[in-house]
Structure formats: C-alpha cells, structure tokens
Design an enzyme around this catalytic site. Sequence first.
Site, PDB file in Angstrom:
ATOM      1  N   CYS A  58       0.693  -1.164   0.019  1.00 23.11           N
ATOM      2  CA  CYS A  58       0.174   0.024   0.216  1.00 23.11           C
ATOM      3  C   CYS A  58       0.847   1.270  -0.048  1.00 23.11           C
ATOM      4  CB  CYS A  58      -0.866   0.036   1.230  1.00 23.11           C
ATOM      5  SG  CYS A  58      -2.001   1.608   1.135  1.00 23.11           S
ATOM      6  N   GLN A  61      -4.627  13.848  13.034  1.00 22.09           N
ATOM      7  CA  GLN A  61      -4.452  14.078  11.605  1.00 22.09           C
ATOM      8  C   GLN A  61      -3.825  12.711  10.888  1.00 22.09           C
ATOM      9  OE1 GLN A  61      -6.110  16.482  10.224  1.00 22.09           O
ATOM     10  NE2 GLN A  61      -6.676  17.752  11.922  1.00 22.09           N
ATOM     11  N   ASP A  65     -12.262  22.965  14.054  1.00 22.75           N
ATOM     12  CA  ASP A  65     -11.980  21.986  13.086  1.00 22.75           C
ATOM     13  C   ASP A  65     -12.882  20.827  13.425  1.00 22.75           C
ATOM     14  OD1 ASP A  65     -10.547  19.942  11.507  1.00 22.75           O
ATOM     15  OD2 ASP A  65      -9.059  19.863  12.791  1.00 22.75           O
ATOM     16  N   CYS A  92     -12.684  18.658   6.837  1.00 17.45           N
ATOM     17  CA  CYS A  92     -12.287  17.552   5.845  1.00 17.45           C
ATOM     18  C   CYS A  92     -13.481  17.257   4.663  1.00 17.45           C
ATOM     19  CB  CYS A  92     -11.825  16.282   6.480  1.00 17.45           C
ATOM     20  SG  CYS A  92     -13.112  15.775   7.458  1.00 17.45           S
TER      21      CYS A  92
HETATM   22  C1  LIG Z   1     -11.509  16.320  12.817  1.00 19.19           C
HETATM   23  S1  LIG Z   1     -11.121  16.240  14.386  1.00 19.19           S
HETATM   24  C2  LIG Z   1     -10.127  17.501  14.797  1.00 19.19           C
HETATM   25  C3  LIG Z   1      -9.266  17.421  15.981  1.00 19.19           C
HETATM   26  C4  LIG Z   1      -8.290  18.310  16.234  1.00 19.19           C
HETATM   27  N1  LIG Z   1      -8.699  19.764  15.933  1.00 19.19           N
HETATM   28  C5  LIG Z   1      -6.899  17.888  15.444  1.00 19.19           C
HETATM   29  O1  LIG Z   1      -6.590  18.595  14.481  1.00 19.19           O
HETATM   30  O2  LIG Z   1      -6.339  16.657  15.812  1.00 19.19           O
HETATM   31  C6  LIG Z   1     -12.845  16.789  15.257  1.00 19.19           C
HETATM   32  C7  LIG Z   1     -12.866  16.561  16.763  1.00 19.19           C
HETATM   33  O3  LIG Z   1     -14.109  17.011  17.084  1.00 19.19           O
HETATM   34  C8  LIG Z   1     -14.603  16.240  18.175  1.00 19.19           C
HETATM   35  N2  LIG Z   1     -16.081  16.261  18.402  1.00 19.19           N
HETATM   36  C9  LIG Z   1     -16.966  15.644  17.578  1.00 19.19           C
HETATM   37  N3  LIG Z   1     -18.286  16.062  17.863  1.00 19.19           N
HETATM   38  C10 LIG Z   1     -18.039  17.089  18.822  1.00 19.19           C
HETATM   39  C11 LIG Z   1     -19.027  17.836  19.391  1.00 19.19           C
HETATM   40  N4  LIG Z   1     -20.398  17.605  19.312  1.00 19.19           N
HETATM   41  N5  LIG Z   1     -18.664  18.448  20.147  1.00 19.19           N
HETATM   42  C12 LIG Z   1     -17.519  18.858  20.642  1.00 19.19           C
HETATM   43  N6  LIG Z   1     -16.369  18.150  19.853  1.00 19.19           N
HETATM   44  C13 LIG Z   1     -16.648  17.321  19.039  1.00 19.19           C
HETATM   45  C14 LIG Z   1     -13.869  14.911  17.797  1.00 19.19           C
HETATM   46  O4  LIG Z   1     -14.026  14.290  19.226  1.00 19.19           O
HETATM   47  C15 LIG Z   1     -12.773  15.282  17.216  1.00 19.19           C
HETATM   48  O5  LIG Z   1     -11.650  15.363  18.453  1.00 19.19           O
END
Ligand SMILES: C[S@@+](CC[C@H](N)C(=O)[O-])C[C@H]1O[C@@H](n2cnc3c(N)ncnc32)[C@H](O)[C@@H]1O
Length: 428
Positions: free
Chosen positions: A160, A266, A357, A383
């Site tokens: 892969c 990430q 994010d 994303c």
């Molecule tokens: C795309 S990740 C980004 C995390 C971080 N910014 C990073 O770059 O590693 C999205 C994050 O949102 C959190 N999340 C999902 N639903 C949520 C909610 N309703 N309230 C708060 N956080 C939430 C997830 O646990 C996850 O850690």
Amino acid sequence: MNKTQTNKSKSFEVTITDIGAQGDGIANRLGKRYYIPYSAPGDQLLVSPGAERKEGRSAKIETIITGGNDRVAPRCGHFQICGGCALQHLSISAISRSKRDFIVTALARRGLSDVVVLDTINIAAGSRRRVRFAAKKLARRVLLGFRAPRGRNIIDIQECPAVRPSIIALVEPLRVLVRKLESLGNAASISITESESGLDILLQPERPAELTLPDREKIAQFANFNDLARIAWDDPRGPEPVSQRREPLFRFGTSRIRPPVGAFLQPSVEGERAILDAIVKALREPRQIADLYAGCGTLSFPLSSIAPTHAFEGDGAMVATIRRGATRNELTANERDLDKMPLTPRELTPFDTVVFDPPRAGAKSQAAMLAESTVGCVIAVSCNPATLARDLRLLVDGGYEIESVLPVDQFPWSPHVEAVAILRRNTM
Ligand SMILES: C[S@@+](CC[C@H](N)C(=O)[O-])C[C@H]1O[C@@H](n2cnc3c(N)ncnc32)[C@H](O)[C@@H]1O
C-alpha cells in the site's frame, strides 16, 4: 443474454470533462450526466451504462479509446480492486486541480463564487500514519486489508504505497497473529497508528469478546517481537491496553502528548504541519484564541505558544490528554458538546481569534453563533467541502469575509480533501 452482455450492447462513446467529488470522471451525453470510475479528464472512452444515480447515471469503462494527458500508471497492484484509493490513475497535477475544484464547486453551490481558493498543497503518498484494516479468518488463510470499492469484501493487501512503510511491514505478522487469536472470532478490525515511539494498535473483534489468558500472552509476545509501542483490545467495557512497552507519543508544537487509545489524530504529520502553517500565517498578533473541536490539542498546543489558547472538545478522554500535556497557564481545556451547546456570542467575546475543526458533519450550530459574535478572525478547518461551504455561508451572512481557502490534499489518491478557510469580520 445476461445483464452484462445487455449493457455492453448498449455501449457508447464519451469524453471525460471533469472529476466529480467522489472521484469518478464525469461525461455528459444527450443531456445526461455519467459518472465513470477510474477515468481521467480528456479520456475518450467506450462505456456501458450502470445504475441510475441521484444526479445522473454511473457507467463502466469498456475500452479506453484514447487516454487523456493526465492518465498515469497506478503505483499499486491492488488499484481498482481495493477501495482505499480512487485516483491513482491521475497525475498529481490533475488530482490537485480536481481537489481544488471540489472546494470551488461546493462553495459555488452556497452562492460563494468569488472566493479566493489557493492552489492545493499536496502531501506525498506514503505519509498516512493511521489505518483501519479489516481482517477475516478463512479455512486456510487470513484476509487482511481494506474493503473493496462499494462493497464489503476484504481485499487482502500485499502493498500500500499510500501508507507509512512501518505499518505495511506489519501486515504479514498481523495475519499470523489474527490466525492464532481465538478471542478475535472470525472477523475483526485492526486500527494502527504510527507514533513517535512506535506503532499503536487496537484490535476490535466484530463480535465483542473477552480476551482469554493464552491470547493475552500471544499478544504480549507479538508486541515484544515486533517492538510495538502499545497494543490494545477493544473490550466491551472500553479499550484495554494489553501490552504497553512504551507510551505512544506525539509532538504537538514543543509538547509531547500521550493520546488515549483510538483518539483522533490528523492522518499525516506533513498534513498536520500544512494545516498549522496556514493557520499561523493568518494570525495577526492574537490576544486570546479559542480552538474548537480541539481533539488532543494538535492545534491548541502550538497555538498556545503564540497566545493564550482555550481548547473545547466533546471527548472527555481527549480533554484530559490536553490537560495532562498543558504545562503552562497559556492552555486550558474544556469538555463541551459544541453541536448541542455551541459557545454563545457572549462566551465568544473574550476571543479575537477562533479556530474550528469539526468532524465531517461540520459545525452548523457553532458557525451560527460565531456569525453573531464579535470575533475578528475565524479559521475553519474541514475535511468535507460541502459542510464547510454551508458553515462559511452562515459566517458570510453574519458579516465575515472569506480571505482565502487553502486545499490540503492529505488523503493522497482518495477523493477526500482538507481545507483551511480564513475569515475576517467585516468592520465596515
Ligand atoms: C476533525 S477532529 C479535529 C481534532 C483536532 N483539531 C486535530 O486537529 O487533531 C474533530 C474533533 O471534534 C470532536 N467532536 C466531535 N463532535 C463534537 C461535538 N459535538 N462537540 C465537541 N467536539 C466534538 C472529535 O472528538 C474530534 O476530536
């Protein structure tokens, strides 16, 4: 005559004009839109029609009459059989253009047509540090790999090129382990993350099961022999580290962080850096930063060395990880469900900069609150171009201007794309 022959007899010629958001080539014929997997812009193809789709119909390549200029030889022997990649037949420049187009199109659908969308930053293949394999025991062998395109079948992978070499090197030993572990049953998922201190593995049987003592010993031996950092079992009561030879470590800014089993990270170090660089470049001497949907603090830790940063995250274990890693007062972490209880305009008042994010579903409620706030600079990381566009529309309607959107292709050869959007409150 069987169905395939019937469809072949209906074959027709098309020319591919674009790549759609799910990675299929698009051709228009007699007022109908066709979606054709594994086709490239400029391809002249003989295709047979497939199933009707919401906005058109799918079709299958029967013959490539003339290949478009962007067609290249795929790097992986499993391409088109394995569902992990959809775009290996395209040149990097065509992939970059397509991913930028996905964002431009999603924004235009929300009436955001005049936005500056920058050129895509490409993250090299072979950098993906997180995977989730499927495994299945057959009578004589173990299948281990990714799912087939649009199907449940497991494609048994030997290579892969998208993934870190240390992960691929473990595939064969894992097949042997899966065969030996009775507790795992016949089907399981195996999540692997490459940390700075070695591989971190989570074994998840499809049917929840207790881990037997002999299986514990086999896992511990496997961890020793392969010099793993940690290997955990997805117990019905929650993930249990079975062997932890070293804590899996990740560096966020100058801090070394120890995320819990299965925490969000990430997909690549390089992608993480590109996102962070774009954010830092946009900052204008911030005084107080809020980092929303903060995960384990990927962005919060480095931001906190620029200005006091307040992380908000829904997962308590990740919040605890940030708190453990935060050695200075410049970083606080708060557990909060931002979909159900977004920060209100009043709560947002102390912040001049907000980064958010969210997961693929986006941050509709939080974006609506930000739209009514006085925050000067909002940075959205996403994303999912469709939900990003929806959230940016709310912000623009609330008086923000989109300065730029940067596509970051940290999912090489898949149709996914990350984006960093910079917005500033219009003070006129
Ligand atoms: C795309 S990740 C980004 C995390 C971080 N910014 C990073 O770059 O590693 C999205 C994050 O949102 C959190 N999340 C999902 N639903 C949520 C909610 N309703 N309230 C708060 N956080 C939430 C997830 O646990 C996850 O850690």
